[in-house]
Design a protein around this motif. Structure first.
Motif, PDB file in Angstrom:
ATOM      1  N   LYS A  44      -5.271   7.735   9.614  1.00 18.31           N
ATOM      2  CA  LYS A  44      -6.793   8.250   9.561  1.00 18.31           C
ATOM      3  C   LYS A  44      -7.788   7.803   8.424  1.00 18.31           C
ATOM      4  CE  LYS A  44      -6.157  11.023  13.207  1.00 18.31           C
ATOM      5  NZ  LYS A  44      -6.875  10.821  14.171  1.00 18.31           N
ATOM      6  N   VAL A  45      -7.128   7.228   7.403  1.00 17.15           N
ATOM      7  CA  VAL A  45      -8.145   6.948   6.191  1.00 17.15           C
ATOM      8  C   VAL A  45      -7.395   5.745   5.350  1.00 17.15           C
ATOM      9  CG1 VAL A  45      -7.460   8.678   4.697  1.00 17.15           C
ATOM     10  CG2 VAL A  45     -10.029   7.541   4.563  1.00 17.15           C
ATOM     11  N   GLU A  46      -8.262   5.108   4.852  1.00 16.54           N
ATOM     12  CA  GLU A  46      -7.624   3.794   3.762  1.00 16.54           C
ATOM     13  C   GLU A  46      -8.451   4.251   2.497  1.00 16.54           C
ATOM     14  OE1 GLU A  46      -6.864  -0.276   4.573  1.00 16.54           O
ATOM     15  OE2 GLU A  46      -7.317   0.106   6.658  1.00 16.54           O
ATOM     16  N   PHE A  47      -7.842   4.398   1.513  1.00 14.46           N
ATOM     17  CA  PHE A  47      -8.665   4.530   0.087  1.00 14.46           C
ATOM     18  C   PHE A  47      -8.607   3.099  -0.523  1.00 14.46           C
ATOM     19  CE2 PHE A  47      -6.745   8.693   0.928  1.00 14.46           C
ATOM     20  CZ  PHE A  47      -7.809   9.489   1.019  1.00 14.46           C
ATOM     21  N   TYR A  48      -9.427   2.859  -1.367  1.00 13.93           N
ATOM     22  CA  TYR A  48      -9.689   1.467  -2.108  1.00 13.93           C
ATOM     23  C   TYR A  48      -9.527   0.196  -1.122  1.00 13.93           C
ATOM     24  CZ  TYR A  48      -9.091   4.043  -6.523  1.00 13.93           C
ATOM     25  OH  TYR A  48      -9.277   5.050  -7.509  1.00 13.93           O
ATOM     26  N   ALA A  49     -10.134   0.411   0.090  1.00  8.50           N
ATOM     27  CA  ALA A  49      -9.838  -0.527   1.102  1.00  8.50           C
ATOM     28  C   ALA A  49     -10.614  -1.756   0.796  1.00  8.50           C
ATOM     29  CB  ALA A  49     -10.802  -0.136   2.378  1.00  8.50           C
ATOM     30  N   ASP A  50     -11.742  -1.793  -0.397  1.00 12.71           N
ATOM     31  CA  ASP A  50     -12.171  -3.075  -0.939  1.00 12.71           C
ATOM     32  C   ASP A  50     -11.128  -3.635  -1.821  1.00 12.71           C
ATOM     33  OD1 ASP A  50     -12.634  -0.982  -2.572  1.00 12.71           O
ATOM     34  OD2 ASP A  50     -14.268  -1.832  -3.475  1.00 12.71           O
ATOM     35  N   MET A  51      -9.928  -3.153  -2.142  1.00 12.43           N
ATOM     36  CA  MET A  51      -8.896  -3.739  -2.930  1.00 12.43           C
ATOM     37  C   MET A  51      -7.862  -4.101  -2.245  1.00 12.43           C
ATOM     38  SD  MET A  51      -9.006  -1.230  -6.339  1.00 12.43           S
ATOM     39  CE  MET A  51      -7.952  -2.039  -7.278  1.00 12.43           C
ATOM     40  N   CYS A  52      -7.610  -4.247  -0.898  1.00 12.52           N
ATOM     41  CA  CYS A  52      -6.769  -4.481  -0.034  1.00 12.52           C
ATOM     42  C   CYS A  52      -6.542  -6.097  -0.016  1.00 12.52           C
ATOM     43  CB  CYS A  52      -6.983  -4.266   1.358  1.00 12.52           C
ATOM     44  SG  CYS A  52      -5.536  -4.727   2.596  1.00 12.52           S
ATOM     45  N   PRO A  53      -5.439  -6.448  -0.509  1.00 20.36           N
ATOM     46  CA  PRO A  53      -5.028  -7.797  -0.469  1.00 20.36           C
ATOM     47  C   PRO A  53      -5.318  -8.720   0.812  1.00 20.36           C
ATOM     48  CG  PRO A  53      -3.149  -6.599  -1.409  1.00 20.36           C
ATOM     49  CD  PRO A  53      -4.221  -5.642  -0.838  1.00 20.36           C
ATOM     50  N   HIS A  54      -5.918  -9.947   0.553  1.00 22.43           N
ATOM     51  CA  HIS A  54      -6.243 -10.740   1.628  1.00 22.43           C
ATOM     52  C   HIS A  54      -5.026 -11.004   2.594  1.00 22.43           C
ATOM     53  CE1 HIS A  54     -10.129 -11.322   0.351  1.00 22.43           C
ATOM     54  NE2 HIS A  54      -9.760 -11.464  -0.856  1.00 22.43           N
TER      55      HIS A  54
ATOM     56  N   MET B  11       1.028  -1.286   0.067  1.00 21.26           N
ATOM     57  CA  MET B  11      -0.136   0.059  -0.021  1.00 21.26           C
ATOM     58  C   MET B  11       0.923   1.381   0.020  1.00 21.26           C
ATOM     59  SD  MET B  11      -1.323  -0.107   4.078  1.00 21.26           S
ATOM     60  CE  MET B  11      -0.553  -1.940   4.152  1.00 21.26           C
ATOM     61  N   PHE B  12       0.435   2.230  -0.628  1.00 14.90           N
ATOM     62  CA  PHE B  12       1.136   3.622  -0.554  1.00 14.90           C
ATOM     63  C   PHE B  12       0.481   4.395   0.736  1.00 14.90           C
ATOM     64  CE2 PHE B  12       1.107   8.253  -1.504  1.00 14.90           C
ATOM     65  CZ  PHE B  12       2.506   8.293  -1.412  1.00 14.90           C
ATOM     66  N   ILE B  13       1.407   4.679   1.622  1.00 16.03           N
ATOM     67  CA  ILE B  13       0.937   5.520   2.822  1.00 16.03           C
ATOM     68  C   ILE B  13       1.417   6.946   2.750  1.00 16.03           C
ATOM     69  CG2 ILE B  13       1.008   5.788   5.237  1.00 16.03           C
ATOM     70  CD1 ILE B  13       1.373   2.694   5.232  1.00 16.03           C
ATOM     71  N   SER B  14       0.593   8.089   2.685  1.00 14.36           N
ATOM     72  CA  SER B  14       1.082   9.239   2.651  1.00 14.36           C
ATOM     73  C   SER B  14       0.901   9.908   4.126  1.00 14.36           C
ATOM     74  CB  SER B  14       0.335  10.114   1.613  1.00 14.36           C
ATOM     75  OG  SER B  14      -1.003  10.081   1.739  1.00 14.36           O
ATOM     76  N   VAL B  15       1.515  11.179   4.289  1.00 10.69           N
ATOM     77  CA  VAL B  15       1.084  12.119   5.248  1.00 10.69           C
ATOM     78  C   VAL B  15       0.318  13.241   4.614  1.00 10.69           C
ATOM     79  CG1 VAL B  15       2.134  13.675   6.983  1.00 10.69           C
ATOM     80  CG2 VAL B  15       3.523  11.508   6.354  1.00 10.69           C
ATOM     81  N   ALA B  16      -0.634  13.618   5.688  1.00  7.17           N
ATOM     82  CA  ALA B  16      -1.632  14.856   5.138  1.00  7.17           C
ATOM     83  C   ALA B  16      -0.872  15.917   5.474  1.00  7.17           C
ATOM     84  CB  ALA B  16      -3.056  14.771   5.857  1.00  7.17           C
ATOM     85  N   THR B  17      -0.629  17.020   4.808  1.00  5.96           N
ATOM     86  CA  THR B  17      -0.004  18.304   4.841  1.00  5.96           C
ATOM     87  C   THR B  17      -0.800  19.443   4.463  1.00  5.96           C
ATOM     88  OG1 THR B  17       0.624  18.206   2.652  1.00  5.96           O
ATOM     89  CG2 THR B  17       2.076  17.059   4.175  1.00  5.96           C
ATOM     90  N   LEU B  18      -0.531  20.450   4.862  1.00  4.31           N
ATOM     91  CA  LEU B  18      -1.141  21.756   4.820  1.00  4.31           C
ATOM     92  C   LEU B  18      -1.133  22.117   3.361  1.00  4.31           C
ATOM     93  CD1 LEU B  18      -0.331  24.020   7.858  1.00  4.31           C
ATOM     94  CD2 LEU B  18      -2.521  22.641   7.512  1.00  4.31           C
ATOM     95  N   PRO B  19      -2.021  22.724   2.703  1.00  5.57           N
ATOM     96  CA  PRO B  19      -2.212  22.950   1.170  1.00  5.57           C
ATOM     97  C   PRO B  19      -1.095  23.693   0.902  1.00  5.57           C
ATOM     98  CG  PRO B  19      -4.567  23.123   2.074  1.00  5.57           C
ATOM     99  CD  PRO B  19      -3.521  22.845   3.457  1.00  5.57           C
ATOM    100  N   GLY B  20      -0.325  23.633  -0.040  1.00  7.58           N
ATOM    101  CA  GLY B  20       0.736  24.354  -0.608  1.00  7.58           C
ATOM    102  C   GLY B  20       1.837  24.541   0.016  1.00  7.58           C
ATOM    103  N   SER B  21       2.181  23.522   1.129  1.00  6.26           N
ATOM    104  CA  SER B  21       3.394  23.427   1.967  1.00  6.26           C
ATOM    105  C   SER B  21       4.523  22.671   1.607  1.00  6.26           C
ATOM    106  CB  SER B  21       3.100  23.469   3.302  1.00  6.26           C
ATOM    107  OG  SER B  21       2.479  21.938   3.498  1.00  6.26           O
TER     108      SER B  21
ATOM    109  N   TYR C 136      -2.856  -9.109   3.930  1.00  9.85           N
ATOM    110  CA  TYR C 136      -2.388  -8.049   5.071  1.00  9.85           C
ATOM    111  C   TYR C 136      -3.564  -7.147   5.248  1.00  9.85           C
ATOM    112  CZ  TYR C 136      -1.144  -4.697   1.323  1.00  9.85           C
ATOM    113  OH  TYR C 136      -1.352  -3.896  -0.053  1.00  9.85           O
ATOM    114  N   GLY C 137      -3.563  -6.266   6.298  1.00 13.76           N
ATOM    115  CA  GLY C 137      -4.763  -5.385   6.657  1.00 13.76           C
ATOM    116  C   GLY C 137      -4.170  -4.343   7.780  1.00 13.76           C
ATOM    117  N   LEU C 138      -4.718  -3.314   7.830  1.00 13.78           N
ATOM    118  CA  LEU C 138      -4.410  -2.249   8.796  1.00 13.78           C
ATOM    119  C   LEU C 138      -5.657  -2.273  10.110  1.00 13.78           C
ATOM    120  CD1 LEU C 138      -3.513   0.675   6.563  1.00 13.78           C
ATOM    121  CD2 LEU C 138      -2.045  -0.995   7.831  1.00 13.78           C
TER     122      LEU C 138
END
Length: 141
Positions: free
Chosen positions: A106-116, A42-52, A118-120
């Motif tokens: 905080k959030v997983e995108f495409y959670a229904d596509m997570c391979p069997h 999975m790709f994990i990103s950090v939420a940042t302030l816009p434009g920063s 592994y899981g968070l």
């Protein structure tokens, strides 16, 4: 930006540095086919302030879909960001920052596509393919 702090990170070889401002570091995971091919998980990103988000060094990107690009270091190949092309926002990879910038999932995108295989764990938000694409995909006219 009261309460905001700066986070600084780098790619594996150190040729690319990334800095951004965050208020409360939040992590987001994506299980789509493209993210898994790009990162081998999975790709994990950090939420940042816009434009920063600021990137320096030999970084480049690959346009991977109608609405997204994926950034990487030209020297070592490290994944740097997922970006939305319509607004130019870059979502930096959590692995660039020590301890994933201290963020909490905080959030997983495409959670229904997570391979069997592994899981968070946790009670964070889990969006389906339909819910994710409603947020990011350009409107079809």
């Amino acid at each position: 930006m009261s309460g905001a702090t700066r986070i600084d990170g780098r790619c594996l070889c150190g040729a690319v540095t990334v800095s951004a401002m965050v208020e409360t570091p939040a992590l987001r995971a994506c299980h789509c086919d493209m993210c898994r091919r790009h990162t081998s998980g999975m790709f994990i990103s950090v939420a940042t302030l816009p434009g920063s988000v600021e990137v320096s060094g030999p970084a480049t990107s690959f346009r991977s879909s109608a609405w997204a690009e994926r950034g990487f270091c030209q020297t070592c190949g490290s994944t740097l960001w997922y970006g939305t092309v319509t607004d130019g926002v870059r979502h930096p990879a959590a692995g660039l920052f020590d301890s994933a910038a201290g963020g909490e999932m905080k959030v997983e995108f495409y959670a229904d596509m997570c391979p069997h295989g592994y899981g968070l764990a946790g009670g964070h938000r889990k969006l389906t393919t339909e819910e994710t694409e409603a947020l990011f995909a350009p409107d079809e006219e």
